[in-house]
Design an enzyme around this catalytic site. Structure first.
Site, PDB file in Angstrom:
ATOM      1  CB  CYS A 198      41.959  36.551  26.649  1.00  6.60           C
ATOM      2  SG  CYS A 198      43.865  36.255  26.378  1.00  6.60           S
ATOM      3  CB  CYS A 256      44.810  38.368  28.212  1.00  4.21           C
ATOM      4  SG  CYS A 256      44.758  38.036  26.407  1.00  4.21           S
ATOM      5  CG  ASP A 257      42.490  39.583  31.274  1.00  6.34           C
ATOM      6  OD1 ASP A 257      43.331  40.328  30.984  1.00  6.34           O
ATOM      7  OD2 ASP A 257      41.134  39.731  30.703  1.00  6.34           O
TER       8      ASP A 257
END
Length: 315
Positions: free
Chosen positions: A136, A139-140
């Site tokens: 993701c 997300c990261d």
């Protein structure tokens, strides 16, 4: 096996399911939440969560453990049981939910079973998941600020997330196993114009190696079959596997409308076309799959169930 009567059965104990459990408890519903593997779902594999409002720099396990404690503190019944089947009685409109050791007769069901990222299949992928391998970008991505990243995938999602990663990474290498990208032409053009992006067509990653964090990547030329290894300073790069997700929608087949990718179709109340059956989180069709949107889905779904069953909804 006699079935235990419930107002609500929640299938899945990730952020959507735990949020639903919290709201169900506040609405005084007699509910049970069933999780087959680990509470928190995919989130517990994330070493750092930095985009959940009000909880900066949390780890995935700690964040979902706080959700579980909150739900349990409100009286939620949470059980580690896989769900084998879900059936609806057309005459009564109630649902029969079976696990290996129990059966539940429920007036309503929320399925929040999530979706699994599709794996690329290279050696070291599981070893470095959450520690150099991510699924993701939104997300990261920020954890790779100033570092090099490799993106596996040639579809729209991979191309768009590769562009997103250029905000953080010093260089983004898109690794595509075929001789072309499947993404829309406008997105491909944007990738080709970016000074930070390198396209490697007809290429696959076959292995990640290293110590606690990866430090080497083995590439294969899919035209010739030849392989070569590139080495880097440990922890100086990341690999984003963006080859799609697989929704855990098997229980829903034959009960609700699924799109071409297998995601459940719901309205804004998380309701499906089957009365009493609601879907929340990553298993439903939606534009953004994040912890915060899953938790929101769970809250909406449980509130919708309370209204469906005529229970008061606390503020």
């Amino acid at each position: 096996m006699d079935a235990t009567q419930k107002d609500l059965v929640i299938v899945g104990g990730g952020p959507a399911g735990l949020s639903a459990a919290i709201y169900a408890s506040r609405s005084l519903l007699d509910a049970v939440t069933l999780e087959r593997e680990a509470l928190g779902g995919q989130v517990i594999l994330t070493s750092e969560v930095d985009n959940y409002p009000g909880v900066p720099h949390a780890d995935g396990y700690g964040l979902t453990e706080a959700m579980r404690e909150q739900a349990a503190g409100l009286g939620a019944d949470i059980r580690m049981e896989p769900v084998d089947s879900l059936e609806r009685n057309a005459e009564t409109g109630r649902f029969l939910v079976r696990t290996p050791s129990a059966a539940y007769d429920a007036a309503a069901v929320i399925v929040s079973a999530g979706a699994q990222p599709r794996k690329a299949g290279f050696v070291g992928e599981e070893r470095y998941a959450g520690h150099g391998v991510s699924y993701c970008a939104t997300c990261d991505g920020m954890f790779y600020r100033g570092k090099q990243v490799f993106v596996i995938g040639g579809g729209n999602s991979a191309a768009e997330e590769a562009l997103f990663l250029t905000r953080f990474a010093s260089k983004v290498t898109v690794v595509v196993r075929k001789d072309h990208l499947r993404a829309q032409a406008s997105v491909v053009s944007e990738l080709e114009r970016s000074e930070k992006v390198e396209l490697r067509l007809m290429t696959s990653i076959v292995e990640l190696g290293g110590g606690e964090l990866p430090s080497s990547i083995t590439f294969r030329d899919n035209a010739t079959g030849e392989t070569h290894v590139e080495t880097y300073e440990e922890g100086s790069f990341g690999v984003f596997v963006l080859v799609g997700r697989v929704p855990e929608s098997g229980l829903l087949r034959g009960l609700v409308e699924l799109d071409e990718s297998g995601y459940a179709v719901t309205d804004e109340r998380m309701a499906t076309t089957t009365p009493g059956l609601f879907v929340a989180g990553d298993v439903r069709r939606k534009p953004l799959r994040q912890i915060v949107t899953a938790a929101s889905d769970g809250a909406v779904a449980a509130t919708s169930v309370a209204a469906y069953l005529g229970h008061p909804v606390e503020g």
